[in-house]
Design a protein around this motif. Structure first.
Motif, PDB file in Angstrom:
ATOM      1  N   GLY A  66       0.846  -1.185   0.000  1.00 50.29           N
ATOM      2  CA  GLY A  66       0.000   0.000   0.000  1.00 50.29           C
ATOM      3  C   GLY A  66       0.879   1.232   0.000  1.00 50.29           C
ATOM      4  O   GLY A  66       1.157   1.793   1.064  1.00 50.29           O
ATOM      5  N   GLY A  67       1.370   1.619  -1.185  1.00 46.52           N
ATOM      6  CA  GLY A  67       2.333   2.716  -1.243  1.00 46.52           C
ATOM      7  C   GLY A  67       3.657   2.255  -0.655  1.00 46.52           C
ATOM      8  O   GLY A  67       4.253   1.285  -1.120  1.00 46.52           O
ATOM      9  N   ASP A  68       4.105   2.943   0.406  1.00 51.97           N
ATOM     10  CA  ASP A  68       5.368   2.571   1.050  1.00 51.97           C
ATOM     11  C   ASP A  68       5.138   1.720   2.294  1.00 51.97           C
ATOM     12  O   ASP A  68       6.018   1.613   3.155  1.00 51.97           O
ATOM     13  N   VAL A  69       3.962   1.102   2.401  1.00 44.66           N
ATOM     14  CA  VAL A  69       3.634   0.251   3.547  1.00 44.66           C
ATOM     15  C   VAL A  69       3.419  -1.188   3.077  1.00 44.66           C
ATOM     16  O   VAL A  69       2.718  -1.431   2.092  1.00 44.66           O
ATOM     17  N   ILE A  70       4.031  -2.112   3.794  1.00 43.03           N
ATOM     18  CA  ILE A  70       3.841  -3.539   3.540  1.00 43.03           C
ATOM     19  C   ILE A  70       2.895  -4.088   4.594  1.00 43.03           C
ATOM     20  O   ILE A  70       3.131  -3.905   5.801  1.00 43.03           O
ATOM     21  N   ALA A  71       1.820  -4.735   4.161  1.00 45.11           N
ATOM     22  CA  ALA A  71       0.940  -5.465   5.076  1.00 45.11           C
ATOM     23  C   ALA A  71       1.288  -6.937   4.933  1.00 45.11           C
ATOM     24  O   ALA A  71       1.114  -7.521   3.862  1.00 45.11           O
ATOM     25  N   ALA A  72       1.806  -7.536   5.996  1.00 45.14           N
ATOM     26  CA  ALA A  72       2.326  -8.899   5.929  1.00 45.14           C
ATOM     27  C   ALA A  72       1.521  -9.827   6.826  1.00 45.14           C
ATOM     28  O   ALA A  72       1.340  -9.544   8.021  1.00 45.14           O
ATOM     29  N   GLY A  73       1.034 -10.926   6.258  1.00 43.26           N
ATOM     30  CA  GLY A  73       0.350 -11.944   7.036  1.00 43.26           C
ATOM     31  C   GLY A  73       1.374 -12.811   7.754  1.00 43.26           C
ATOM     32  O   GLY A  73       2.102 -13.575   7.123  1.00 43.26           O
ATOM     33  N   GLN A  74       1.439 -12.659   9.070  1.00 41.14           N
ATOM     34  CA  GLN A  74       2.399 -13.390   9.892  1.00 41.14           C
ATOM     35  C   GLN A  74       1.665 -14.044  11.054  1.00 41.14           C
ATOM     36  O   GLN A  74       1.163 -13.345  11.943  1.00 41.14           O
ATOM     37  N   ASP A  75       1.569 -15.353  11.041  1.00 41.98           N
ATOM     38  CA  ASP A  75       0.789 -16.082  12.054  1.00 41.98           C
ATOM     39  C   ASP A  75      -0.631 -15.517  12.079  1.00 41.98           C
ATOM     40  O   ASP A  75      -1.266 -15.429  11.042  1.00 41.98           O
ATOM     41  N   GLY A  76      -1.126 -15.101  13.233  1.00 42.29           N
ATOM     42  CA  GLY A  76      -2.487 -14.582  13.330  1.00 42.29           C
ATOM     43  C   GLY A  76      -2.591 -13.083  13.168  1.00 42.29           C
ATOM     44  O   GLY A  76      -3.679 -12.512  13.333  1.00 42.29           O
ATOM     45  N   ASN A  77      -1.481 -12.427  12.862  1.00 44.51           N
ATOM     46  CA  ASN A  77      -1.472 -10.970  12.753  1.00 44.51           C
ATOM     47  C   ASN A  77      -1.204 -10.498  11.335  1.00 44.51           C
ATOM     48  O   ASN A  77      -0.557 -11.188  10.543  1.00 44.51           O
ATOM     49  N   CYS A  78      -1.682  -9.299  11.068  1.00 38.95           N
ATOM     50  CA  CYS A  78      -1.321  -8.576   9.855  1.00 38.95           C
ATOM     51  C   CYS A  78      -0.371  -7.464  10.299  1.00 38.95           C
ATOM     52  O   CYS A  78      -0.786  -6.478  10.902  1.00 38.95           O
TER      53      CYS A  78
END
Length: 423
Positions: free
Chosen positions: A78-90
């Motif tokens: 999202g632009g300069d932001v990475i949303a990463a699926g890690q275990d139960g968290n984003c």
């Protein structure tokens, strides 16, 4: 002879699960890891610089961001932001290019300054995907990564897992789908929860949102592909209703992607992939379906081989589809006709986990070279490969017309010589 493989750009020290290309900087961002298991396999996000040198592509590792005990299984930009699926968290990470002086200051915070030594991973013709190259010059720009927060994307009591994440086209919404069957939507960048609803009885496989944000499409392991308006079910898709030979619950949906239509500004398409629910000794084919992205009516369905599809991607222009399989094969299809354009069997040694096309930007056009389309693939074998389709030779219309005219004249002259007085 060995099996044909695509050029290898990079080999990571851990399994790779996801790859994206930042359209602004042209950086390849790929991530994965060994998770929390005590095997010695690290978890991290790697930033690569892609270059075209002497007609050959190569990727250089410019930064490593370690993610502790959390392996990144999927991510969205999202632009300069990475949303990463890690275990139960984003998990949300902000990255930026900065000067060497700024890098030294941030290195003490994330411990990545020393580990960002540049290593070149090129094709086998250069160094076989291994070996170290000289470090970058000190004046070269560096990458800074900052963890800016996390939201809980799955509430499963055992082994919580965020299965998929995506941003809306205007970057005002962040969506995630979890193993608990729930869809969660947050306003971005405030990360204020907007929606939280049960979408499927089983875990989600994929999620996507239409460019106008009117519809969310979700794919679950419960055989359903659902279209949502907010948190209300708008329609459940049925891809096989005009295919009498397909029995109910013999296939399940695997992936979904919205895409625009080239040269049709107001048109919208949705693409879904269907895979067999059970694996037989003689595996049945998988299918791709093209839908009207507004009325959600099926327009075209075609088989796409007997290898089970593991991932789907669409080019920015909506012209091409990319498919990866559980056996490591990679294919590119023409979106309009669902015709196969490119295919390498078992290019990777194992499951292809993610694909991405080079974005339609001026920076990427320069790197694309003399190719019509370029796509990257990553797999559990730790490799990032490049798949390119050379420009198809096109003749101008006027030249075709002249050639047709000459053909007609030639046929008339031939008939005149064979049958005097024909004209």
């Amino acid at each position: 002879m060995g099996k044909q493989r695509a050029p290898e750009l990079y080999r990571a020290p851990f399994p790779l699960y996801t790859v994206k290309i930042d359209p602004k900087t042209g950086l390849i961002i790929t991530a994965g890891g060994g998770g929390a298991s005590k095997t010695g396999i690290k978890n991290g996000v790697h930033f690569l610089s892609l270059e075209l040198v002497g007609g050959r592509h190569s990727a250089t590792l410019v930064h490593t961001h370690e993610t502790d005990t959390r392996a990144t299984m999927n991510m969205a930009l999202g632009g300069d932001v990475i949303a990463a699926g890690q275990d139960g968290n984003c998990t949300l990470m902000k990255f930026s290019q900065c000067s060497p002086k700024q890098t030294k200051k941030s290195a003490a915070k994330d411990g990545a300054g020393e580990k960002a030594a540049v290593r070149r991973r090129a094709g086998k013709g250069q160094n076989g995907g291994g070996g170290d190259a000289p470090q970058m010059k000190e004046e070269s720009p560096q990458i800074s990564v900052e963890d800016i927060g996390a939201v809980q994307g799955d509430l499963s009591p055992q082994d919580p897992c965020v299965k998929c994440v995506c941003f809306s086209a205007d970057l005002t919404l962040l969506l995630s789908g979890g193993a608990d069957g729930y869809v969660r939507v947050w306003e971005f960048p405030s990360i204020k929860e907007k929606l939280n609803f049960k979408a499927h009885k089983d875990e989600l496989e994929d999620i996507n949102i239409s460019p106008d944000k009117k519809h969310i499409v979700t794919v679950g392991r419960d055989f359903e592909c659902s279209v949502w308006s907010g948190d209300q079910l708008a329609v459940g898709l049925c891809w096989y209703e005009n295919m009498p030979k397909i029995a109910e619950k013999t296939y399940r949906y695997k992936s979904c992607r919205f895409a625009k239509v080239e040269d049709q500004k107001d048109a919208l398409r949705l693409y879904t992939v269907q895979i067999p629910h059970k694996r037989d000794r003689r595996p049945p084919p998988c299918y791709i379906t093209k839908w009207d992205g507004r009325a959600f009516l099926p327009l075209l369905t075609k088989p796409c081989g007997n290898e089970v599809i593991s991932c789907l991607t669409v080019s920015d222009s909506g012209t091409f589809l990319g498919l990866g399989t559980v056996t490591g094969s990679v294919a590119i299809y023409i979106a309009f006709s669902l015709q196969k354009l490119y295919y390498i069997q078992e290019s990777h040694g194992i499951v292809v986990t993610d694909l991405t096309f080079l974005p339609d930007t001026s920076k990427s056009q320069a790197i694309k070279g003399d190719n019509e389309v370029v796509m990257l693939s990553v797999a559990v074998d730790s490799r990032c490969q490049m798949h390119a389709v050379a420009n198809r030779r096109m003749f101008p219309l006027w030249l075709v017309l002249i050639f047709c005219g000459l053909m007609v004249v030639g046929v008339i002259l031939l008939l005149q010589s064979l049958f005097p007085g024909f004209i």
